[in-house]
Enzyme design. Structure first.
Site, mmCIF file in Angstrom:
data_model
loop_
_atom_site.group_PDB
_atom_site.id
_atom_site.type_symbol
_atom_site.label_atom_id
_atom_site.label_comp_id
_atom_site.label_asym_id
_atom_site.label_seq_id
_atom_site.Cartn_x
_atom_site.Cartn_y
_atom_site.Cartn_z
ATOM 1 N N LYS A 113 14.516 -6.043 5.370
ATOM 2 C CA LYS A 113 15.588 -7.004 5.109
ATOM 3 C C LYS A 113 15.182 -8.418 5.520
ATOM 4 O O LYS A 113 15.463 -9.393 4.808
ATOM 5 C CB LYS A 113 16.856 -6.582 5.853
ATOM 6 C CG LYS A 113 17.989 -7.616 5.820
ATOM 7 C CD LYS A 113 18.478 -7.899 4.412
ATOM 8 C CE LYS A 113 19.500 -9.030 4.368
ATOM 9 N NZ LYS A 113 20.689 -8.792 5.186
ATOM 10 N N LYS B 156 19.198 -18.132 11.371
ATOM 11 C CA LYS B 156 19.033 -17.013 12.300
ATOM 12 C C LYS B 156 18.073 -15.974 11.722
ATOM 13 O O LYS B 156 17.159 -15.505 12.412
ATOM 14 C CB LYS B 156 20.408 -16.403 12.585
ATOM 15 C CG LYS B 156 20.413 -15.176 13.471
ATOM 16 C CD LYS B 156 20.520 -13.882 12.674
ATOM 17 C CE LYS B 156 21.798 -13.801 11.859
ATOM 18 N NZ LYS B 156 21.873 -12.513 11.110
#
Length: 294
Positions: free
Chosen positions: A173, A243
């Site tokens: 991911k 992030k």
């Protein structure tokens, strides 16, 4: 599907529609917790019960987490809330958010000592895919855990990929997002260059979509966000993108590689956030690109 008790923690942009789909499609009782009351009120119409605390839903058979960061996952699982202590033996915990690879491995080790299963199963694609149940999900964890949760994951996604041991779902991911963010950044450059040179942006992107530059990013982030300059606040924001890039750059450092492209995009996201766009949909980085001067 065998009736199970499902717990769901975190009802944000992606969590709320995923929780709704689980409740409507599984035939199981779903109990959810969030610090905000509004999504819980909306989900009550779909049969979702409200928990007053994380401990209150910890007797579920499967507990899904959809939290904004690895820091939040750590807080829920290991620190103040300590799901690792509240969950009973035989429960399975599934992290649907994007967290560091090392954290996924640490969580599996901690949960195993309590005979609790764990899988990292971060989801990809957009909020509309979360609503329609057509997400792509990358799963890391023990194969037996994956086999147990795969029928539930099929209710929220259409592409479920088993990636290997704990942390491997997060790794895939994170790399997916790193490539996506760099592609969106490249599309922002192409649009800015083309428009400054007198090219119609819609015609440019339409032509690119028929050639080798076509991509999911072009057809979604390019045509639906960059072209109309539409960067809402109720979608995946620049702060979340930064992030995730931090996670990617951390991995790059760990394996000794220079990820210069990711560094460039992180810098653009930093400047977008500093300019007040932190809560806007992350293609807002195009504002930084179009304002740049050679």
């Amino acid at each position: 599907m065998t009736a199970q008790r499902i717990g769901f923690i975190g009802l944000g942009v992606m969590g709320e529609p995923m929780c709704r789909n689980l409740s409507l499609k599984s035939g199981c009782q779903v109990t959810a917790f969030d610090v905000c009351a509004e999504p819980l009120e909306r989900l009550a119409e779909a049969g979702v019960r409200q928990a007053g605390s994380i401990a209150e839903l910890a007797n579920a058979d499967v507990i899904f987490l959809s939290l904004p960061s690895g820091k939040a996952v750590r807080e829920v699982c290991l620190e103040p809330e300590r799901l690792v202590d509240h969950a009973r033996s035989g429960t399975t915990v599934v992290d649907l958010g994007t967290s560091p690879v090392a954290l996924a491995r640490e969580l599996e080790n901690r949960f195993i000592t309590r005979e609790i299963g764990f899988a990292d199963a971060p989801v990809a694609r957009t909020r509309s895919a979360a609503i329609s149940g057509t997400l792509s999900i990358m799963v890391g964890g023990r194969r037996a855990v994956y086999d147990q949760i795969e029928p539930l994951l099929q209710l929220i996604g259409e592409e479920i990929t088993y990636c290997g041991a704990a942390g491997m779902g997060q790794l895939v991911k994170i790399m997916n997002n790193m490539v996506l963010f760099q592609t969106v950044s490249a599309l922002a450059e192409a649009l800015a260059i083309g428009q400054r040179a007198g090219m119609d942006g819609e015609l440019l992107f339409g032509a690119l979509s028929k050639g080798s530059a076509d991509s999911f990013a072009l057809r979604n982030h390019g045509l639906k966000a960059l072209l109309p300059m539409d960067f809402p606040t109720n979608a995946f924001p620049a702060t979340y993108a930064r992030k995730d890039l931090d996670y990617a750059l951390e991995l790059a450092r760990q394996v000794g590689l220079d990820a210069a492209g990711a560094e460039l995009v992180r810098g653009r996201l930093d400047r977008a956030i500093d300019a007040g766009y932190g809560e806007n949909y992350f293609p807002v980085l195009s504002r930084i690109v179009e304002a740049s001067q050679s």
